[in-house]
Design an enzyme around this catalytic site. Structure first.
Site, PDB file in Angstrom:
ATOM      1  N   HIS A  95       6.408  -4.213  -5.265  1.00 47.22           N
ATOM      2  CA  HIS A  95       7.435  -4.838  -4.417  1.00 47.22           C
ATOM      3  C   HIS A  95       7.043  -4.681  -2.936  1.00 47.22           C
ATOM      4  O   HIS A  95       7.044  -5.649  -2.183  1.00 47.22           O
ATOM      5  CB  HIS A  95       8.793  -4.174  -4.694  1.00 47.22           C
ATOM      6  CG  HIS A  95       9.894  -4.565  -3.747  1.00 47.22           C
ATOM      7  ND1 HIS A  95      10.970  -5.334  -4.134  1.00 47.22           N
ATOM      8  CD2 HIS A  95      10.091  -4.291  -2.432  1.00 47.22           C
ATOM      9  CE1 HIS A  95      11.768  -5.529  -3.090  1.00 47.22           C
ATOM     10  NE2 HIS A  95      11.263  -4.890  -2.038  1.00 47.22           N
ATOM     11  N   GLU A  96       6.703  -3.476  -2.559  1.00 49.52           N
ATOM     12  CA  GLU A  96       6.402  -3.213  -1.142  1.00 49.52           C
ATOM     13  C   GLU A  96       5.131  -3.945  -0.699  1.00 49.52           C
ATOM     14  O   GLU A  96       5.082  -4.525   0.382  1.00 49.52           O
ATOM     15  CB  GLU A  96       6.278  -1.715  -0.897  1.00 49.52           C
ATOM     16  CG  GLU A  96       7.589  -0.958  -1.077  1.00 49.52           C
ATOM     17  CD  GLU A  96       8.707  -1.449  -0.162  1.00 49.52           C
ATOM     18  OE1 GLU A  96       8.425  -1.854   0.979  1.00 49.52           O
ATOM     19  OE2 GLU A  96       9.866  -1.449  -0.606  1.00 49.52           O
ATOM     20  N   HIS A 135       5.632  -7.497   0.123  1.00 44.36           N
ATOM     21  CA  HIS A 135       6.127  -7.784   1.477  1.00 44.36           C
ATOM     22  C   HIS A 135       4.957  -8.123   2.417  1.00 44.36           C
ATOM     23  O   HIS A 135       5.079  -8.976   3.294  1.00 44.36           O
ATOM     24  CB  HIS A 135       6.910  -6.597   2.046  1.00 44.36           C
ATOM     25  CG  HIS A 135       8.333  -6.539   1.579  1.00 44.36           C
ATOM     26  ND1 HIS A 135       9.158  -7.639   1.574  1.00 44.36           N
ATOM     27  CD2 HIS A 135       9.080  -5.505   1.107  1.00 44.36           C
ATOM     28  CE1 HIS A 135      10.360  -7.275   1.106  1.00 44.36           C
ATOM     29  NE2 HIS A 135      10.326  -5.996   0.811  1.00 44.36           N
ATOM     30  N   TYR A 147      13.213 -11.820   7.937  1.00 45.48           N
ATOM     31  CA  TYR A 147      13.915 -10.811   7.142  1.00 45.48           C
ATOM     32  C   TYR A 147      15.386 -10.714   7.541  1.00 45.48           C
ATOM     33  O   TYR A 147      15.861  -9.685   8.005  1.00 45.48           O
ATOM     34  CB  TYR A 147      13.210  -9.465   7.307  1.00 45.48           C
ATOM     35  CG  TYR A 147      13.467  -8.506   6.170  1.00 45.48           C
ATOM     36  CD1 TYR A 147      12.983  -8.759   4.893  1.00 45.48           C
ATOM     37  CD2 TYR A 147      14.208  -7.351   6.371  1.00 45.48           C
ATOM     38  CE1 TYR A 147      13.222  -7.897   3.858  1.00 45.48           C
ATOM     39  CE2 TYR A 147      14.454  -6.469   5.336  1.00 45.48           C
ATOM     40  CZ  TYR A 147      13.957  -6.755   4.076  1.00 45.48           C
ATOM     41  OH  TYR A 147      14.204  -5.878   3.040  1.00 45.48           O
ATOM     42  N   GLU A 178      13.098 -10.606  -0.050  1.00 46.45           N
ATOM     43  CA  GLU A 178      13.356  -9.480  -0.957  1.00 46.45           C
ATOM     44  C   GLU A 178      13.152  -9.894  -2.418  1.00 46.45           C
ATOM     45  O   GLU A 178      12.551  -9.160  -3.205  1.00 46.45           O
ATOM     46  CB  GLU A 178      14.800  -8.995  -0.792  1.00 46.45           C
ATOM     47  CG  GLU A 178      14.959  -7.807   0.125  1.00 46.45           C
ATOM     48  CD  GLU A 178      14.055  -6.659  -0.266  1.00 46.45           C
ATOM     49  OE1 GLU A 178      14.108  -6.209  -1.420  1.00 46.45           O
ATOM     50  OE2 GLU A 178      13.278  -6.207   0.585  1.00 46.45           O
ATOM     51  N   ASP A 238      22.787  -4.611   6.130  1.00 47.99           N
ATOM     52  CA  ASP A 238      21.574  -4.825   5.339  1.00 47.99           C
ATOM     53  C   ASP A 238      20.899  -6.149   5.732  1.00 47.99           C
ATOM     54  O   ASP A 238      20.519  -6.942   4.868  1.00 47.99           O
ATOM     55  CB  ASP A 238      21.956  -4.787   3.841  1.00 47.99           C
ATOM     56  CG  ASP A 238      20.767  -4.946   2.906  1.00 47.99           C
ATOM     57  OD1 ASP A 238      19.654  -4.523   3.275  1.00 47.99           O
ATOM     58  OD2 ASP A 238      20.960  -5.503   1.803  1.00 47.99           O
ATOM     59  N   HIS A 284      19.211  -7.219   0.403  1.00 48.58           N
ATOM     60  CA  HIS A 284      19.029  -6.560  -0.905  1.00 48.58           C
ATOM     61  C   HIS A 284      20.155  -6.899  -1.866  1.00 48.58           C
ATOM     62  O   HIS A 284      20.169  -6.434  -3.001  1.00 48.58           O
ATOM     63  CB  HIS A 284      18.972  -5.036  -0.754  1.00 48.58           C
ATOM     64  CG  HIS A 284      17.757  -4.546  -0.051  1.00 48.58           C
ATOM     65  ND1 HIS A 284      17.706  -4.385   1.318  1.00 48.58           N
ATOM     66  CD2 HIS A 284      16.539  -4.189  -0.504  1.00 48.58           C
ATOM     67  CE1 HIS A 284      16.520  -3.935   1.664  1.00 48.58           C
ATOM     68  NE2 HIS A 284      15.779  -3.813   0.581  1.00 48.58           N
TER      69      HIS A 284
HETATM   70 ZN   LIG Z   1      11.913  -4.886  -0.042  1.00 50.83          ZN
END
Ligand SMILES: [Zn+2]
Length: 347
Positions: free
Chosen positions: A167-168, A171, A182, A191, A264, A269
């Site tokens: 996931h990271e 990005h 974002y 996300e 957020d 998210h």
């Molecule tokens: Zn993320």
């Protein structure tokens, strides 16, 4: 490229934990939130990262270039180099886990999409483990991966979850391709793309078909005290956890439940549950392995120059339909369209 993403544990979970946890849990969560809020990369650290990338981004196509550092429970990056590409395993399990996770993510992007690392040009994969004290997060800082050890009660060491690592790193891929802003819908799409590729890396590594997969994100991270299965569920957004300390999973799975919030980054998210669920519906309807058809369509849309950096869900959906038609024909395109419609997106 140097956007520091907020990390796999969204701020709303940490905030709940800092208010409702036991005394030690409140302390760890507050300290994680404070570390995240005050994260700065001094010039010297940025120069060092640039020098490391220049030195190590040199592997031949098909081979990753991984370097793992031990931050020694401090917050200065990268820390001491403990494991280099091709070296035998060190005594430290966490460093070895990080090395393996980075390798599995590299392998997926290369084998399936012929993408040679994050930038497509062999960018070195740098990771620091043992970051901070009981730090409850993992993040991509635009240059490297950073992993906390967790507190052992709520969150286990962050190297445990391959989907979270993927996931990271995704990005980074998104930043260098679509560059999705974002914030609000484009942020939730950013996300979601990280969850989609994260879950595919997990399925690819396990050799699972869409029917065998659990479609959960971060299942391996939750500690013994949490009442829940994972951080997020792509099959059933909003059902991943329901816990007296962490609260209830806030994700919607349909535009009717879209959450308007300024928290957020505009619910990145939270509303990511909607495109996540669309991917799940489409991939399971298509059958087989998620990456073969649905994943190929998502990757083509992500790397399509027509995808604007402020794209809304409907813009991305339109591109997936165009690529589905182009590559797989009208039958697949119909399935893609129906999947988006089921979450309230598109005609
Ligand atoms: Zn993320």
């Amino acid at each position: 490229m140097a956007t520091r993403y907020p990390g796999v544990i969204p701020p709303h979970m940490l905030k709940r934990l800092s208010e409702h946890g036991s005394e030690s849990q409140r302390r760890w969560a507050s300290s994680t939130l404070s570390t995240d809020r005050h994260f700065r990369q001094p010039m010297a650290a940025r120069e060092m990262a640039a020098a490391l990338h220049a030195e190590y981004s040199n592997s031949p196509r098909g081979t990753p270039s991984r370097y793992i550092f031990d931050a020694g429970h401090k917050t200065e990056l990268p820390g001491e180099l403990v494991l280099s590409e091709g070296e035998p395993a060190t005594a430290d399990d966490t460093a070895h886990e990080a090395y393996t996770d980075l390798g599995a993510t590299y392998r997926f992007f290369y084998d399936v999409f012929e993408r040679h690392s994050i930038d497509g040009e062999g960018m070195a994969l740098l990771g620091s483990v043992h970051y901070g004290e009981a730090y409850q997060n993992a993040f991509w800082d635009g240059r490297q991966m950073v992993f906390g050890d967790g507190d052992g009660e709520i969150f286990l060491p962050f190297t445990r979850a391959i989907d979270v690592v993927a996931h990271e790193l995704t990005h980074g891929v998104t930043e260098l391709t679509a560059g999705l802003v974002y914030y609000n819908q484009s942020g939730a799409l950013n996300e979601s793309i990280s969850d989609v590729f994260g879950v595919m890396v997990k399925q690819y590594q396990a050799g699972q078909t869409v029917d065998e997969a659990d479609w959960l994100i971060g299942a391996a991270l939750l500690g013994p005290e949490v009442q829940g299965k994972a951080l997020r569920s792509m099959a059933a957004p909003g059902t991943a956890y329901d816990d007296p300390v962490l609260g209830k999973d806030p994700q919607p799975g349909h535009m009717d439940q879209f959450v308007d919030t300024t928290d957020d980054n505009g619910g990145v998210h939270i509303n990511s549950g909607i495109p996540n669920h669309a991917f799940y519906l489409i991939a399971t309807e298509l059958g087989g392995y998620s990456w073969e058809t649905a994943g190929a369509i998502w990757y083509a849309a992500l790397t399509d120059e027509r995808l604007a950096n402020d794209a809304q869900f409907v813009d991305f959906a339109g591109l997936t339909m165009a690529h589905a038609t182009q590559r797989f024909g009208s039958k697949v395109a119909d399935i893609v369209q129906k999947g988006w419609q089921q979450v309230g997106i598109g005609p």
